[in-house]
Design a protein around this motif. Structure first.
Motif, PDB file in Angstrom:
ATOM      1  N   ASP A   8       0.836  -1.193   0.000  1.00 14.96           N
ATOM      2  CA  ASP A   8       0.000   0.000   0.000  1.00 14.96           C
ATOM      3  C   ASP A   8       0.872   1.245   0.000  1.00 14.96           C
ATOM      4  N   LYS A   9       0.735   2.035  -1.045  1.00 22.27           N
ATOM      5  CA  LYS A   9       1.531   3.247  -1.194  1.00 22.27           C
ATOM      6  C   LYS A   9       1.272   4.236  -0.061  1.00 22.27           C
ATOM      7  N   GLN A  10       0.082   4.183   0.547  1.00 21.81           N
ATOM      8  CA  GLN A  10      -0.267   5.108   1.619  1.00 21.81           C
ATOM      9  C   GLN A  10       0.434   4.776   2.940  1.00 21.81           C
ATOM     10  N   CYS A  11       0.912   3.536   3.052  1.00 27.87           N
ATOM     11  CA  CYS A  11       1.548   3.089   4.296  1.00 27.87           C
ATOM     12  C   CYS A  11       3.036   2.832   4.144  1.00 27.87           C
ATOM     13  N   CYS A  12       3.412   2.270   3.008  1.00 25.86           N
ATOM     14  CA  CYS A  12       4.804   1.880   2.776  1.00 25.86           C
ATOM     15  C   CYS A  12       5.501   2.999   2.002  1.00 25.86           C
ATOM     16  N   HIS A  13       6.164   3.864   2.735  1.00 22.60           N
ATOM     17  CA  HIS A  13       6.773   5.050   2.129  1.00 22.60           C
ATOM     18  C   HIS A  13       8.242   4.777   1.831  1.00 22.60           C
ATOM     19  N   VAL A  14       8.497   4.119   0.730  1.00 14.97           N
ATOM     20  CA  VAL A  14       9.868   3.791   0.347  1.00 14.97           C
ATOM     21  C   VAL A  14      10.084   4.135  -1.123  1.00 14.97           C
ATOM     22  N   THR A  15      11.339   4.344  -1.463  1.00 14.75           N
ATOM     23  CA  THR A  15      11.724   4.576  -2.850  1.00 14.75           C
ATOM     24  C   THR A  15      12.651   3.451  -3.293  1.00 14.75           C
ATOM     25  N   GLY A  16      12.904   3.397  -4.584  1.00 14.24           N
ATOM     26  CA  GLY A  16      13.844   2.405  -5.089  1.00 14.24           C
ATOM     27  C   GLY A  16      15.221   2.568  -4.465  1.00 14.24           C
ATOM     28  N   ALA A  17      15.632   3.828  -4.263  1.00 13.84           N
ATOM     29  CA  ALA A  17      16.934   4.087  -3.645  1.00 13.84           C
ATOM     30  C   ALA A  17      16.968   3.580  -2.202  1.00 13.84           C
ATOM     31  N   ASP A  18      15.839   3.727  -1.496  1.00 12.13           N
ATOM     32  CA  ASP A  18      15.777   3.218  -0.118  1.00 12.13           C
ATOM     33  C   ASP A  18      16.002   1.712  -0.078  1.00 12.13           C
ATOM     34  N   VAL A  19      15.332   1.008  -0.958  1.00 12.02           N
ATOM     35  CA  VAL A  19      15.402  -0.454  -0.963  1.00 12.02           C
ATOM     36  C   VAL A  19      16.801  -0.936  -1.351  1.00 12.02           C
ATOM     37  N   ARG A  20      17.491  -0.148  -2.166  1.00  9.22           N
ATOM     38  CA  ARG A  20      18.835  -0.533  -2.607  1.00  9.22           C
ATOM     39  C   ARG A  20      19.928  -0.120  -1.621  1.00  9.22           C
ATOM     40  N   ASN A  21      19.576   0.733  -0.662  1.00  8.18           N
ATOM     41  CA  ASN A  21      20.565   1.179   0.321  1.00  8.18           C
ATOM     42  C   ASN A  21      21.103  -0.029   1.089  1.00  8.18           C
ATOM     43  N   PRO A  22      22.414  -0.274   1.052  1.00  2.00           N
ATOM     44  CA  PRO A  22      22.958  -1.487   1.680  1.00  2.00           C
ATOM     45  C   PRO A  22      22.721  -1.568   3.186  1.00  2.00           C
TER      46      PRO A  22
END
Length: 319
Positions: free
Chosen positions: A285-299
């Motif tokens: 859910d975009k309204q709850c899960c506030h992440v970006t592609g860069a966030d997910v790739r951050n080691p």
């Protein structure tokens, strides 16, 4: 004998005069799930609000950004518990006077010191309402003790009623099935979550809409429950996660044998990762899960797995 909290919640649900808010419909995220099997997992820990339970804003709030929501919730609470006659007469509406008191107490609680630097205190909603009720008692406030119990019991019931009036909750799709199948497969399910004293019965209330769940122990390992209200600390306090590590080790489970599932990345999964847990980001859910592609790739934050539905956790664990 007064009603227990779970019984009280059931009684509220039987009433036809109460209308509860509902969480907004989820807005799907465009994600590519990562579902490679994770071997040797003995336990799964869950965040409750925003993961197992759908909720507005993705977390339990003490103060909603929309004032109209605060007005409605406080007004309902004042009327439900007959508080008005014991409230000081001030200019304005009763809910406005209550809001000032409530906000002052919440802000004071936020300033509570913690033992470890970087830890953040949790606000105990039951204690907030107990302080409000203690003020009312000085103005001859009385309540039905046969129904609500003593002042502590009443405070927790008022806290539940207020929060249920402020933010509606529903069980995430297949939540009950996933928890049940994990238990049947011999994998323990615990909670590692921000929550209040009413969180467990509230979770059961919603899971019951999906399956025959009567008590938390039907789907959860009760010795693997870590809630912020009990620890006095909220996420991302590392001490909260270390408590979960300790409880796991008491059962012979090491952190690397645990999968922690949450929709929150930086202030939840990233901390769990530092404590040695495997992690799965629930991105539904975009309204709850506030992440970006860069966030997910951050080691430093990158989750081990990414799921768009709770059922995919079963696939990761080869169930």
């Amino acid at each position: 004998m007064s009603l227990g909290l779970a019984e009280y919640i059931e009684k509220l649900d039987e009433r036809k005069d109460l209308i509860w808010p509902q969480p907004p419909d989820p807005v799907p995220l465009k994600v590519s799930p990562s579902l490679a099997p994770l071997p040797r997992i003995k336990a799964v820990t869950w965040s409750v609000y925003g993961t197992l339970l759908n909720i507005d804003q993705g977390m339990l709030l003490h103060h909603h950004p929309q004032e109209i929501r605060m007005q409605i919730a406080l007004d309902k609470t004042i009327r439900e518990f007959n508080m008005w006659n014991s409230m000081s007469r001030k200019p304005g509406q009763p809910w406005e006077y209550m809001l000032r008191q409530y906000t002052e107490l919440v802000e004071d609680a936020r300033l509570t010191s913690t033992k470890k630097r970087g830890d953040i205190p949790e606000i105990d909603s039951g204690r907030i309402w107990r302080k409000i009720l203690e003020r009312l008692v000085k103005n001859d406030y009385v309540w039905d003790e046969a129904l609500y119990g003593d002042l502590t019991d009443l405070s927790i019931k008022v806290a539940y009623f207020f929060h249920a009036s402020l933010q509606g909750t529903t069980a995430a799709p297949t939540a009950c099935e996933v928890l049940t199948r994990l238990m049947q497969a011999g994998i323990a399910s615990g909670l590692l979550s921000d929550g209040q004293m009413f969180t467990l019965p509230q979770l059961v209330r919603n899971l019951r809409q999906q399956g025959p769940v009567r008590r938390p122990s039907d789907v959860l390992s009760m010795d693997l429950i870590v809630l912020s209200c009990q620890a006095g600390l909220k996420k991302p306090s590392e001490s909260l996660f270390r408590q979960a590590v300790h409880q796991m080790q008491q059962k012979g489970i090491e952190p690397e044998q645990v999968l922690h599932v949450s929709h929150r990345l930086q202030d939840d999964l990233a901390v769990a990762r530092r404590c040695g847990f495997h992690t799965a980001l629930f991105a539904a859910d975009k309204q709850c899960c506030h992440v970006t592609g860069a966030d997910v790739r951050n080691p430093e934050w990158r989750p081990d797995r990414l799921v768009s539905s709770l059922g995919q956790i079963l696939e990761i664990l080869s169930i």
